[in-house]
Design a protein around this motif. Structure first.
Motif, PDB file in Angstrom:
ATOM      1  N   SER A 182      -4.378  -3.883  -3.456  1.00  0.00           N
ATOM      2  CA  SER A 182      -3.966  -3.808  -2.046  1.00  0.00           C
ATOM      3  C   SER A 182      -5.028  -4.428  -1.137  1.00  0.00           C
ATOM      4  O   SER A 182      -4.711  -5.050  -0.125  1.00  0.00           O
ATOM      5  N   GLY A 183      -6.298  -4.293  -1.525  1.00  0.00           N
ATOM      6  CA  GLY A 183      -7.377  -4.857  -0.725  1.00  0.00           C
ATOM      7  C   GLY A 183      -7.399  -6.369  -0.714  1.00  0.00           C
ATOM      8  O   GLY A 183      -7.912  -6.990   0.223  1.00  0.00           O
TER       9      GLY A 183
ATOM     10  N   ALA B  21      -3.905  -6.267   3.758  1.00  0.00           N
ATOM     11  CA  ALA B  21      -5.288  -5.830   3.976  1.00  0.00           C
ATOM     12  C   ALA B  21      -6.045  -6.832   4.843  1.00  0.00           C
ATOM     13  O   ALA B  21      -6.849  -6.446   5.706  1.00  0.00           O
TER      14      ALA B  21
ATOM     15  N   ALA C 265       0.824  -1.210   0.000  1.00  0.00           N
ATOM     16  CA  ALA C 265       0.000   0.000   0.000  1.00  0.00           C
ATOM     17  C   ALA C 265       0.858   1.258   0.000  1.00  0.00           C
ATOM     18  O   ALA C 265       0.550   2.239  -0.700  1.00  0.00           O
TER      19      ALA C 265
END
Length: 262
Positions: free
Chosen positions: A240-241, A246, A210
């Motif tokens: 990134s999620g 994450a 991130a």
């Protein structure tokens, strides 16, 4: 790096690397030797997987007073030939700081001037000591601002304030640097190193992917259309999620604890 003149010092503290400009008797003025060694050291930090945060600071009363005027004198009447070689190294330092995937903290002690402006302000987080001050000084020596200053300053503070620094010859103290947005924090001279390391440890413990993707989005934000920037933001957010970071960040929130990113 430890030749006849040790122009930089490299320190490692776990996953944090600190590069210290080390010509204190010359207010860390940048000669070609220092620029070349600093360029290599920054690139090494960018490529070293053990480094998760880079700190750049100066030894003594200055971060850097800019280019070494004594060395310029050795090149007269063709000082421009030295500038050409010097800026090749400094521009590489500047570009690497902006583009490297790892966060960079500029710990600004004392004077920041001339050719050091670009790489002094290119970091992702900038902390200044109370004694810090910033000025251009290029026109006093008769040459064009370089080292990335004409790129970074308008982005940080706008065209008008950049003109005040360049054409108005304005010198800013640490309070003004904070007010103008050139730095994010000002601390006492005695607290600068401690606060810098606290911030470095905090950032180094953050989500690596991130942080890296956010640097890229910010760097490209002024060259992309609104739609393109939003499209890339959406894509990077999905990437990134779906990452392990994450997963850990969301679980930590739900479990009411601090995240531990790998």
């Amino acid at each position: 790096l430890r030749g006849r003149e040790m122009t930089i010092i490299i320190e490692n503290n776990e996953n944090i690397r600190t590069i210290i400009l080390n010509r204190p008797e010359k207010l860390n003025s940048v000669n070609l030797k220092m620029a070349t060694e600093l360029n290599q050291a920054v690139k090494n930090a960018a490529n070293d997987k053990s480094v998760q945060c880079l700190v750049i600071t100066g030894n003594g009363r200055a971060f850097s007073s800019g280019g070494d005027v004594d060395e310029m004198g050795d090149y007269l009447p063709k000082a421009g030939d030295l500038f050409y070689d010097l800026t090749e190294q400094i521009h590489s330092i500047f570009s690497t700081i902006l583009r490297m995937e790892k966060p960079v903290i500029n710990s600004l002690n004392g004077v920041v001037a001339g050719g050091s402006l670009g790489f002094a302000l290119a970091g992702d987080y900038r902390i200044a000591s109370e004694s810090a001050m910033i000025l251009s000084a290029h026109f006093k020596r008769g040459f064009v601002p370089a080292g990335g200053a004409t790129y970074i300053l308008p982005r940080l503070i706008g065209l008008g304030k950049t003109q005040a620094l360049f054409f108005g010859g304005k010198t800013l103290n640490s309070k003004e640097m904070l007010e103008w947005g050139l730095v994010h924090e000002v601390v006492s001279d005695e607290q600068l190193k401690q606060r810098t390391m606290e911030m470095a440890k905090e950032i180094a413990a953050g989500p690596k992917t991130a942080l890296a993707e956010t640097k890229k989005l910010l760097l490209d934000s002024d060259s992309l259309s609104l739609d393109e920037e939003l499209r890339r933001e959406r894509e990077k957010n999905r990437v990134s999620g779906n990452s392990g970071d994450a997963v850990e960040g969301i679980k930590a929130f739900l479990e009411k604890r601090e995240p531990k990113f790998e």
